[in-house]
Design a protein around this motif. Structure first.
Motif, PDB file in Angstrom:
ATOM      1  N   ASP A   1       6.497   4.762  -5.170  1.00  0.00           N
ATOM      2  CA  ASP A   1       5.059   5.003  -5.371  1.00  0.00           C
ATOM      3  C   ASP A   1       4.340   4.857  -4.040  1.00  0.00           C
TER       4      ASP A   1
ATOM      5  N   ASN B   1       3.985   1.002  -2.729  1.00  0.00           N
ATOM      6  CA  ASN B   1       4.149  -0.124  -3.648  1.00  0.00           C
ATOM      7  C   ASN B   1       4.559   0.378  -5.019  1.00  0.00           C
ATOM      8  N   PRO B   2       5.797   0.144  -5.430  1.00  0.00           N
ATOM      9  CA  PRO B   2       6.757  -0.684  -4.712  1.00  0.00           C
ATOM     10  C   PRO B   2       7.741   0.112  -3.865  1.00  0.00           C
TER      11      PRO B   2
HETATM   12 MG    MG Z   1       2.681   1.223  -7.537  1.00  0.00          MG
END
Ligand code: MG
Ligand code: ADP
Length: 230
Positions: free
Chosen positions: A224, A211-212
């Motif tokens: 991430d 995410n994302p």
């Molecule tokens: Mg993140």
């Protein structure tokens, strides 16, 4: 993947979060698209890393993130700087991190800026009764505000890959509307299928959180990711 997990759990019998390099190794071995992440432990190394990424970053810009083990929400802690264009910005961002986080900071991760796109999240969670679930949802800052996600038991079927997208409330943002191109749905399906394989292959995987994933019309890239083993 199993070797990596076994080695980690031998060193950490109670489990825990993989470091960025272990996380990248595991996800890349399943074909999940991660952005390049360079590791730097001083200001000079951060500048060298940024320089080498300029050609690939969107508009020649980079992102820089302070890293320490067990960190949870980097942007809330002030540990994420995006859109750094000049060497002086990289230097002052590094100094700011070093001042703010001190010895807690193990180093920084430097990444090319991903092109603009829809921020999605995808991941794996373990259900103590049913086993691993694969999740897809709206990511980035929308994650907590809109809480729009779909969940399926692994292994996913072809039908799951379709309905996980179409049942999202934000499906129109993925499928496209007049004036807004669809995101690369084939790439979204491939990522979900890869997570499904990873979840079924590796029961020690307690949690994976991507995410994302920045989703554009021509592809998908994760900027991430975190993985917890148990
Ligand atoms: Mg993140
Ligand atoms: P955290 O989720 O721990 O706060 P992230 O690494 O997800 O930290 O960064 C927060 C936000 O910063 C992301 O949701 C995204 O909007 C933006 N961002 C981070 N890295 C990049 C990158 N390499 N390219 C473009 N945007 C990024």
């Amino acid at each position: 993947a199993r070797r990596l997990a076994d080695a980690f759990l031998t060193a950490h019998p109670d489990g825990g979060w993989l470091d960025p390099s272990g996380t990248a190794q595991l996800l890349e071995s399943y074909g999940l698209p991660l952005t390049t992440s360079l590791w730097a432990q001083d200001e000079h190394a951060a500048v060298v890393a940024a320089r080498s990424l300029r050609q690939v970053g969107h508009d020649g810009k980079v992102a820089m993130k302070a890293y320490w083990p067990e960190q949870v929400h980097k942007s809330a802690a002030g540990a994420v700087r995006t859109g750094l264009a000049r060497e002086s910005e990289v230097r002052s961002a590094y100094r700011e991190f070093a001042e703010r986080f001190g010895d807690r900071m193990a180093g920084v991760v430097v990444q090319p800026m991903a092109g603009p796109g829809l921020e999605l999240l995808a991941g794996i969670v373990q259900d103590h009764v049913f086993g691993p679930l694969v999740v897809l949802g709206l990511g980035g800052t929308a994650t907590d505000v809109l809480d729009d996600r779909s969940t399926r038991l692994a292994p996913l079927t072809e039908h799951d890959l379709t309905t996980m997208v179409t049942e999202l409330r934000s499906a129109p943002m993925l499928l496209g509307r007049p004036g807004m191109p669809p995101v690369d749905l084939a790439a979204v399906r491939r990522a979900l299928a890869a997570l499904s394989r990873l979840a079924t292959d590796l029961p020690q995987l307690a949690e994976a959180d991507l995410n994302p994933l920045m989703a554009g019309p021509d592809g998908l890239v994760c900027v991430d990711a975190r993985i917890r083993l148990e």
